[in-house]
Design an enzyme around this catalytic site. Structure first.
Site, PDB file in Angstrom:
ATOM      1  N   HIS A   9      20.612  -2.744  16.570  1.00 41.41           N
ATOM      2  CA  HIS A   9      19.240  -3.259  16.669  1.00 41.41           C
ATOM      3  C   HIS A   9      19.187  -4.787  16.578  1.00 41.41           C
ATOM      4  O   HIS A   9      18.388  -5.428  17.248  1.00 41.41           O
ATOM      5  CB  HIS A   9      18.344  -2.668  15.571  1.00 41.41           C
ATOM      6  CG  HIS A   9      18.177  -1.196  15.683  1.00 41.41           C
ATOM      7  ND1 HIS A   9      19.054  -0.322  15.084  1.00 41.41           N
ATOM      8  CD2 HIS A   9      17.262  -0.447  16.341  1.00 41.41           C
ATOM      9  CE1 HIS A   9      18.662   0.916  15.359  1.00 41.41           C
ATOM     10  NE2 HIS A   9      17.593   0.866  16.122  1.00 41.41           N
ATOM     11  N   GLU A  86      21.502  -3.160   8.617  1.00 44.86           N
ATOM     12  CA  GLU A  86      22.485  -3.667   9.585  1.00 44.86           C
ATOM     13  C   GLU A  86      23.125  -4.979   9.113  1.00 44.86           C
ATOM     14  O   GLU A  86      24.324  -5.204   9.322  1.00 44.86           O
ATOM     15  CB  GLU A  86      21.836  -3.810  10.973  1.00 44.86           C
ATOM     16  CG  GLU A  86      21.515  -2.426  11.565  1.00 44.86           C
ATOM     17  CD  GLU A  86      21.148  -2.432  13.043  1.00 44.86           C
ATOM     18  OE1 GLU A  86      21.010  -3.523  13.633  1.00 44.86           O
ATOM     19  OE2 GLU A  86      20.997  -1.326  13.601  1.00 44.86           O
ATOM     20  N   ARG A 178      -8.839  -2.282   3.358  1.00 47.73           N
ATOM     21  CA  ARG A 178      -9.652  -3.174   4.202  1.00 47.73           C
ATOM     22  C   ARG A 178     -10.674  -2.342   4.957  1.00 47.73           C
ATOM     23  O   ARG A 178     -10.306  -1.367   5.622  1.00 47.73           O
ATOM     24  CB  ARG A 178      -8.759  -3.926   5.189  1.00 47.73           C
ATOM     25  CG  ARG A 178      -8.066  -5.123   4.594  1.00 47.73           C
ATOM     26  CD  ARG A 178      -7.456  -5.992   5.709  1.00 47.73           C
ATOM     27  NE  ARG A 178      -7.186  -7.322   5.217  1.00 47.73           N
ATOM     28  CZ  ARG A 178      -6.041  -7.680   4.621  1.00 47.73           C
ATOM     29  NH1 ARG A 178      -5.073  -6.798   4.458  1.00 47.73           N
ATOM     30  NH2 ARG A 178      -5.874  -8.920   4.195  1.00 47.73           N
ATOM     31  N   ARG A 233      -8.502 -11.867  -1.438  1.00 46.27           N
ATOM     32  CA  ARG A 233      -9.322 -10.689  -1.130  1.00 46.27           C
ATOM     33  C   ARG A 233     -10.480 -10.518  -2.100  1.00 46.27           C
ATOM     34  O   ARG A 233     -11.400  -9.744  -1.816  1.00 46.27           O
ATOM     35  CB  ARG A 233      -8.424  -9.441  -1.147  1.00 46.27           C
ATOM     36  CG  ARG A 233      -7.255  -9.461  -0.140  1.00 46.27           C
ATOM     37  CD  ARG A 233      -7.715  -9.173   1.263  1.00 46.27           C
ATOM     38  NE  ARG A 233      -8.552  -8.011   1.344  1.00 46.27           N
ATOM     39  CZ  ARG A 233      -8.113  -6.737   1.274  1.00 46.27           C
ATOM     40  NH1 ARG A 233      -6.820  -6.498   1.158  1.00 46.27           N
ATOM     41  NH2 ARG A 233      -8.957  -5.730   1.353  1.00 46.27           N
TER      42      ARG A 233
HETATM   43  N1  URA Z   1      -0.023  -9.801   4.689  1.00 43.83           N
HETATM   44  C1  URA Z   1      -0.503  -8.629   4.195  1.00 43.83           C
HETATM   45  O1  URA Z   1       0.181  -7.614   4.233  1.00 43.83           O
HETATM   46  N2  URA Z   1      -1.734  -8.637   3.641  1.00 43.83           N
HETATM   47  C2  URA Z   1      -2.513  -9.725   3.597  1.00 43.83           C
HETATM   48  O2  URA Z   1      -3.646  -9.648   3.115  1.00 43.83           O
HETATM   49  C3  URA Z   1      -2.011 -10.929   4.127  1.00 43.83           C
HETATM   50  C4  URA Z   1      -0.758 -10.943   4.675  1.00 43.83           C
END
Ligand code: URA
Length: 267
Positions: A9, A86, A178, A233
């Protein structure tokens, strides 16, 4: 002479990597070149592109005369697991994931750097290497090197660094709770998870650290993870180019300096 071992890969073989034992693992293949060029500039050396197949783009460079690879893993545990396995088949033993992340503690700012001491294993790939009870923890030497590097650099960078637990999930949308996804729906089992992880003092979400850290420990390799915060967030969902560039570049600086500390100690 036996033939040089080839891995499918990554499209690499033992001869191409010239005995390199150290690798930086960004997710994005375009970041491989950027990181390799940054190393070449900082240490006055060359960056040579070795291979690019699918999401796996590898450069060979040097830090203080020691060979260092940069290999992109793509997004998520399954893709990362192939890269690690790998590279290990070719003799690489020290792995630093460098990427981006979403913070879930209000005190963490965009551009800050998170050093993962251990990950919550919300992925599937790592369970193919070790049962879910097995911890996803950073190797102590890699962890110390990352902390030293961050202490060294962050004053100049006007951002802070944080060390702690990362929630490492297989999906960007439902698995990180989300709601701005195509369906706007999050399975009931994931609803409220961000608040719960926040209360349990987890720092951030990302998608590869549990795989990297579990596989490295299980195979007797050394793994670590540093990510740059591109969104908080608890405040907003939108990821901006400015936030992305800042988080990404701060994490890369820490990862490169940590690699320097590791190679210098072991020279
Ligand atoms: N990468 C992720 O997995 N989540 C985020 O909120 C930002 C970058």
């Amino acid at each position: 002479m036996p033939p040089h071992r080839y891995v499918y890969h990554l499209d690499l073989d033992e001869e191409k990597i010239q005995g390199a034992k150290y690798v930086l693992l960004p997710g994005d293949p375009f970041r491989s070149e950027a990181i390799a060029e940054e190393i070449a500039k900082a240490y006055n050396t060359k960056a040579e592109k070795l291979a690019w197949k699918r999401e796996y783009c590898t450069y060979l460079t040097e830090i203080k005369d020691i060979k260092v690879l940069v290999t992109s893993t793509g997004i998520g545990g399954p893709a990362a697991s192939i890269a690690i396995d790998e590279l290990a088949q070719l003799g690489v033993n020290t792995f630093i994931r460098v990427g981006t992340t979403g913070a879930i503690q209000p005190r963490i700012n965009i551009g800050d750097v998170i050093i993962t001491s251990g990950s919550v294993r919300l992925d599937g790939a790592s369970t193919h290497y070790a049962p879910i009870e097995y911890p996803a923890v950073a190797h102590h030497k890699v962890l110390f090197a990352l902390i030293e590097a961050a202490k060294n650099l962050m004053n100049n960078l006007k951002n802070q660094f944080h060390v702690g637990i990362t929630v490492s999930s297989d999906t960007f949308y439902p698995g990180q709770e989300r709601y701005d996804s195509s369906s706007k729906y999050v399975l009931r089992k994931f609803q409220g998870m961000t608040e719960e992880w926040r209360k349990l003092r987890a720092l951030n979400y990302e998608m590869e650290s549990s795989t990297v850290l579990t596989i490295c420990s299980a195979l007797g390799l050394r793994g670590g993870c540093v990510t740059g915060v591109i969104v908080n967030r608890t405040k907003e969902e939108k990821i901006t180019k400015k936030g992305l560039d800042l988080g990404e570049s701060n994490a890369i600086k820490v990862a490169i300096r940590a690699m320097e500390f590791l190679v210098m100690k072991e020279k």
